[in-house]
Design a protein around this motif. Sequence first.
Motif, PDB file in Angstrom:
ATOM      1  N   MET A   1      60.776 120.568  34.892  1.00  0.00           N
ATOM      2  CA  MET A   1      61.962 121.396  35.154  1.00  0.00           C
ATOM      3  C   MET A   1      61.797 122.748  34.449  1.00  0.00           C
ATOM      4  O   MET A   1      61.457 122.792  33.275  1.00  0.00           O
ATOM      5  CB  MET A   1      63.210 120.676  34.608  1.00  0.00           C
ATOM      6  N   SER A   2      61.993 123.837  35.186  1.00  0.00           N
ATOM      7  CA  SER A   2      61.800 125.140  34.571  1.00  0.00           C
ATOM      8  C   SER A   2      63.041 125.552  33.788  1.00  0.00           C
ATOM      9  O   SER A   2      64.133 125.023  34.006  1.00  0.00           O
ATOM     10  CB  SER A   2      61.515 126.181  35.651  1.00  0.00           C
ATOM     11  N   LEU A   3      62.838 126.509  32.906  1.00  0.00           N
ATOM     12  CA  LEU A   3      63.960 126.997  32.106  1.00  0.00           C
ATOM     13  C   LEU A   3      65.029 127.627  32.990  1.00  0.00           C
ATOM     14  O   LEU A   3      66.227 127.458  32.770  1.00  0.00           O
ATOM     15  CB  LEU A   3      63.446 128.012  31.086  1.00  0.00           C
ATOM     16  N   LYS A   4      64.543 128.348  34.050  1.00  0.00           N
ATOM     17  CA  LYS A   4      65.497 129.002  34.945  1.00  0.00           C
ATOM     18  C   LYS A   4      66.435 127.980  35.586  1.00  0.00           C
ATOM     19  O   LYS A   4      67.639 128.179  35.645  1.00  0.00           O
ATOM     20  CB  LYS A   4      64.747 129.758  36.048  1.00  0.00           C
ATOM     21  N   ILE A   6      67.152 124.992  34.488  1.00  0.00           N
ATOM     22  CA  ILE A   6      68.027 124.375  33.476  1.00  0.00           C
ATOM     23  C   ILE A   6      69.224 125.279  33.201  1.00  0.00           C
ATOM     24  O   ILE A   6      70.369 124.849  33.187  1.00  0.00           O
ATOM     25  CB  ILE A   6      67.244 124.119  32.170  1.00  0.00           C
ATOM     26  N   LEU A   7      68.927 126.591  33.014  1.00  0.00           N
ATOM     27  CA  LEU A   7      70.008 127.535  32.739  1.00  0.00           C
ATOM     28  C   LEU A   7      70.967 127.628  33.920  1.00  0.00           C
ATOM     29  O   LEU A   7      72.183 127.697  33.750  1.00  0.00           O
ATOM     30  CB  LEU A   7      69.434 128.917  32.413  1.00  0.00           C
ATOM     31  N   ALA A  10      73.102 124.520  33.940  1.00  0.00           N
ATOM     32  CA  ALA A  10      74.084 124.557  32.847  1.00  0.00           C
ATOM     33  C   ALA A  10      75.217 125.517  33.181  1.00  0.00           C
ATOM     34  O   ALA A  10      76.392 125.240  32.923  1.00  0.00           O
ATOM     35  CB  ALA A  10      73.405 124.976  31.553  1.00  0.00           C
ATOM     36  N   THR A  11      74.861 126.675  33.766  1.00  0.00           N
ATOM     37  CA  THR A  11      75.882 127.657  34.124  1.00  0.00           C
ATOM     38  C   THR A  11      76.820 127.090  35.178  1.00  0.00           C
ATOM     39  O   THR A  11      78.047 127.205  35.065  1.00  0.00           O
ATOM     40  CB  THR A  11      75.211 128.947  34.660  1.00  0.00           C
ATOM     41  N   MET A  13      77.424 123.977  35.779  1.00  0.00           N
ATOM     42  CA  MET A  13      78.225 122.925  35.163  1.00  0.00           C
ATOM     43  C   MET A  13      79.385 123.521  34.373  1.00  0.00           C
ATOM     44  O   MET A  13      80.507 123.035  34.408  1.00  0.00           O
ATOM     45  CB  MET A  13      77.329 122.116  34.222  1.00  0.00           C
ATOM     46  N   SER A  14      79.090 124.622  33.675  1.00  0.00           N
ATOM     47  CA  SER A  14      80.119 125.277  32.866  1.00  0.00           C
ATOM     48  C   SER A  14      81.224 125.829  33.733  1.00  0.00           C
ATOM     49  O   SER A  14      82.399 125.737  33.408  1.00  0.00           O
ATOM     50  CB  SER A  14      79.509 126.419  32.067  1.00  0.00           C
ATOM     51  N   LEU A  15      80.838 126.438  34.859  1.00  0.00           N
ATOM     52  CA  LEU A  15      81.843 127.021  35.743  1.00  0.00           C
ATOM     53  C   LEU A  15      82.759 125.928  36.298  1.00  0.00           C
ATOM     54  O   LEU A  15      83.971 126.095  36.349  1.00  0.00           O
ATOM     55  CB  LEU A  15      81.162 127.767  36.895  1.00  0.00           C
ATOM     56  N   ALA A  17      83.306 123.027  34.897  1.00  0.00           N
ATOM     57  CA  ALA A  17      84.108 122.529  33.777  1.00  0.00           C
ATOM     58  C   ALA A  17      85.225 123.492  33.432  1.00  0.00           C
ATOM     59  O   ALA A  17      86.358 123.091  33.181  1.00  0.00           O
ATOM     60  CB  ALA A  17      83.216 122.321  32.557  1.00  0.00           C
ATOM     61  N   ALA A  18      84.904 124.792  33.438  1.00  0.00           N
ATOM     62  CA  ALA A  18      85.924 125.792  33.119  1.00  0.00           C
ATOM     63  C   ALA A  18      87.034 125.759  34.160  1.00  0.00           C
ATOM     64  O   ALA A  18      88.219 125.866  33.839  1.00  0.00           O
ATOM     65  CB  ALA A  18      85.300 127.178  33.068  1.00  0.00           C
ATOM     66  N   ALA A  21      89.190 122.888  33.462  1.00  0.00           N
ATOM     67  CA  ALA A  21      90.040 123.119  32.291  1.00  0.00           C
ATOM     68  C   ALA A  21      91.218 124.017  32.643  1.00  0.00           C
ATOM     69  O   ALA A  21      92.341 123.813  32.196  1.00  0.00           O
ATOM     70  CB  ALA A  21      89.221 123.745  31.166  1.00  0.00           C
TER      71      ALA A  21
ATOM     72  N   GLN B  74      82.404 119.253  26.757  1.00  0.00           N
ATOM     73  CA  GLN B  74      82.616 120.242  27.824  1.00  0.00           C
ATOM     74  C   GLN B  74      82.873 121.631  27.219  1.00  0.00           C
ATOM     75  O   GLN B  74      82.303 122.626  27.669  1.00  0.00           O
ATOM     76  CB  GLN B  74      83.815 119.801  28.657  1.00  0.00           C
ATOM     77  N   VAL B  77      79.671 123.124  25.904  1.00  0.00           N
ATOM     78  CA  VAL B  77      78.821 123.646  26.979  1.00  0.00           C
ATOM     79  C   VAL B  77      79.364 124.996  27.471  1.00  0.00           C
ATOM     80  O   VAL B  77      78.616 125.982  27.583  1.00  0.00           O
ATOM     81  CB  VAL B  77      78.750 122.632  28.155  1.00  0.00           C
ATOM     82  N   ILE B  78      80.662 125.031  27.736  1.00  0.00           N
ATOM     83  CA  ILE B  78      81.261 126.273  28.263  1.00  0.00           C
ATOM     84  C   ILE B  78      81.041 127.434  27.307  1.00  0.00           C
ATOM     85  O   ILE B  78      80.539 128.501  27.688  1.00  0.00           O
ATOM     86  CB  ILE B  78      82.786 126.077  28.494  1.00  0.00           C
ATOM     87  N   VAL B  81      77.121 128.329  26.717  1.00  0.00           N
ATOM     88  CA  VAL B  81      76.447 128.936  27.875  1.00  0.00           C
ATOM     89  C   VAL B  81      76.937 130.368  28.095  1.00  0.00           C
ATOM     90  O   VAL B  81      76.135 131.311  28.204  1.00  0.00           O
ATOM     91  CB  VAL B  81      76.679 128.088  29.152  1.00  0.00           C
ATOM     92  N   PHE B  82      78.260 130.545  28.141  1.00  0.00           N
ATOM     93  CA  PHE B  82      78.774 131.882  28.428  1.00  0.00           C
ATOM     94  C   PHE B  82      78.518 132.850  27.278  1.00  0.00           C
ATOM     95  O   PHE B  82      78.276 134.031  27.509  1.00  0.00           O
ATOM     96  CB  PHE B  82      80.262 131.816  28.784  1.00  0.00           C
ATOM     97  N   LEU B  85      74.910 133.934  27.684  1.00  0.00           N
ATOM     98  CA  LEU B  85      74.751 134.872  28.806  1.00  0.00           C
ATOM     99  C   LEU B  85      75.311 136.252  28.446  1.00  0.00           C
ATOM    100  O   LEU B  85      74.698 137.284  28.718  1.00  0.00           O
ATOM    101  CB  LEU B  85      75.461 134.322  30.056  1.00  0.00           C
ATOM    102  N   HIS B 141      88.909 129.625  25.344  1.00  0.00           N
ATOM    103  CA  HIS B 141      87.465 129.707  25.542  1.00  0.00           C
ATOM    104  C   HIS B 141      86.992 131.148  25.411  1.00  0.00           C
ATOM    105  O   HIS B 141      85.934 131.419  24.830  1.00  0.00           O
ATOM    106  CB  HIS B 141      87.095 129.181  26.939  1.00  0.00           C
ATOM    107  N   TRP B 195      59.578 137.665  29.729  1.00  0.00           N
ATOM    108  CA  TRP B 195      60.360 136.464  30.060  1.00  0.00           C
ATOM    109  C   TRP B 195      60.259 135.387  28.972  1.00  0.00           C
ATOM    110  O   TRP B 195      61.256 134.768  28.588  1.00  0.00           O
ATOM    111  CB  TRP B 195      59.914 135.913  31.413  1.00  0.00           C
ATOM    112  N   CYS B 263      62.649 122.327  26.903  1.00  0.00           N
ATOM    113  CA  CYS B 263      62.309 123.751  26.902  1.00  0.00           C
ATOM    114  C   CYS B 263      61.317 124.110  25.801  1.00  0.00           C
ATOM    115  O   CYS B 263      61.142 125.292  25.497  1.00  0.00           O
ATOM    116  CB  CYS B 263      63.571 124.586  26.731  1.00  0.00           C
ATOM    117  N   GLN B 266      58.639 126.829  26.638  1.00  0.00           N
ATOM    118  CA  GLN B 266      59.122 128.213  26.634  1.00  0.00           C
ATOM    119  C   GLN B 266      59.431 128.685  25.216  1.00  0.00           C
ATOM    120  O   GLN B 266      59.201 129.836  24.867  1.00  0.00           O
ATOM    121  CB  GLN B 266      60.390 128.340  27.486  1.00  0.00           C
TER     122      GLN B 266
END
Lengths: 430, 277
Positions: A1-4, A6-7, A10-11, A13-15, A17-18, A21, B74, B77-78, B81-82, B85, B141, B195, B263, B266
């Motif tokens: 699985m590449s990092l891209k 995975i990210l 995760a993003t 999943m977060s959206l 989840a958000a 919520a 949860q 994670v939220i 991640v955000f 980013l 959040h 990268w 990871c 990387q």
Amino acid sequence: MSLKSILSAATAMSLVAAGGAMADGHSKSLTIAIVNNGHMINMQKVAEAYTEETGVQLEWVSLEEGVLREQVTSDTATGGGQYDVINIGMQEAPIWGQAGWIEPLEFGAGYDMDDMLPAIRNGLSADGTLYAAPFYGESSMVMYRKDLTDAAGVTISDNDSWDNIKAAAAAIHDPDNGVYGACLRGKPGWGDNMAFITTMVNSFGGAWFDADFKPTLDSDEWNAAINFYVDLLGTYGPPGSEGNSFNEILALYNEGKCGMWIDATIAASFLDVEGVAYAQSPNAGNPVGANWLWAWAMAVPAGTENAAEAKAFIEWATSKDYIKAVADHPEFGWGSVPTGTRASTYAYPEFQEVAGFAAAELAAIESAAPEATDLKPYVGVQFAAIPEFPEVGSAVAQEMAAALSGAKSVEDALAAAQDAAVSIMEEAGY
Amino acid sequence: MAIVAHTSRFGKISRPILAWAVGLLFFFPIFWMVLTSFKTDADAVKPEFLIFFTPTLENYLNMTENYDYWRFAQNSVITSVFATLFTLAVGIPCAYAMAFNPSRGTKDILMWMLSTKMLPAAAVLYPMTFLTKSLGLFDTHFMIILVLSLINLPIVVWMLFTYFKEIPKDIIEAGKMDGVNTWGEVTEILIPLAWGGIASTALLCFIFCWNEAYWTVRLTTTEAATLSKLIEGNRAPEGLFFGRLSAVSTAAVGPIVVLGWFCQKQLVQGLTFGAVK
């Protein structure tokens, strides 16, 4: 699985989840800040019935004791509203009540305030006003192995003299077979070793402060008490006692390694060794008594917008009906009811049957004397109900642990403790 | 020559041993935590059950029964991640500007950014609490993401700046000659070339966000509380119950350990970026 990937996952999943919520609606709810005490954890399940009955949702926030204090004080300082109900101890209740940080509590006639144990009620009040309602209370007592004392031909009585306690410890001390005569708290902390040490100093006639709130750790009473403590625990205690507090000693006791333990009455409900007997705390002649008094209680912080609902919840959670609800709950029963708050709890035959320590615990709580006297100008048995005490207690605790471990002599430790206490109190304006 | 050969042989044996020793030293606390999580609180402090004991899932069952673990997870994670980013979105342009268009004040700015990490968090606890409450952002959040981003931004900019400095400026200049604009320089040249460094920076930033415990405990109650708060809340007034605390800690660090495992390529690639020229 590449990092891209995975990210990306995760993003996404977060959206999701958000979104979930944000979609949650907000009904009428109370936010309750609790310490991680077993009775409070149980309350979360028992209180499901309260939510069903009243429709009030309960949000539980479990916090470490120090963080809880910090959050409540910062919440109060910034206008409040973060919590609707908070757990506080007997040390804070009168101070915070007088400072206006928590609201006075008044309940209906059905609450039966007179059923609340007077010592606990007084400890949570200031100037006759109750500021926090107890959900659990405790005192301290001697828990000893009667099989060992009988075999050694010694006896331990209620409010025994310290000399007799030491003689009994010597008689049952058998380190070759892994049994130590006396297990006492040694780990530094104002709620750890100092809780026990303070009761011992009280029993020797000493106190933390004089009438002008000047520290008195350089007094003869402190000197005699600490010398006795270091000698008793150093000679007849388990090795490494300076690292032992409630949990560690409980484990030792249940392994059969402690002949005697003087600690919180709640410990009795966790003991699973045969032949345990109880006695009231030792005393060296202080008429005030030496058994401590503590309660975890529920209060309503000033600034909450849900004060009426919060008080209604506390009225239910600290009532006689709540104790019966715990007893009748399929997951709990009489062995799990919160003790040390109401006289009626001890009158239930079902409770007496499962709690062999009930009578000793009740006697210990009822005889505890937290109020200020000529001997000590402050409220509290194993602490002083002043804002500066935790800092003073923590500083002194380190010195006492140093004396116990042998890193310092008792005299040097007491001198250093006195200097630290004087410095803190002077800085506070005493 | 004999001495050289002896040293070489010694090195061949000692280096792997040293590497294993260091590795085990770092891994031991995690191993111990996981092991303790399968002991009862009573067994956790008994010397005779140090290694051999009857494993139990009691602590994990208690955790899921008494606490809403998934809500805390949860939120972790939220916010992580955000925050990562957002930090990268600000940090990449910032590091790009400083690496390829430095001014006389660039080094001072970098030092100033790093110096903000030296401020004790407790010193601004009350202003932060007051500010977040006044703005109606307490226990949200958004606020936690903002705080985590700002905390990690200096480190992220420093790391990215270091990686970007390794890229020959001529490549960027060549892009300019070919008519690539600034956006293109960053997205089409810089990011593909760096990268590995960006990925390792993002991972470290994510780990820092996940593990942050001071602000996530103090600026939340229920809505935005993360796994740090779950751990904090499991410290009992009677002391530390090692069994249950280890179970909560294992469940809290588990996701980040798994992510790090996947990871690691990387991560190592990024951390060694430019190490050998």
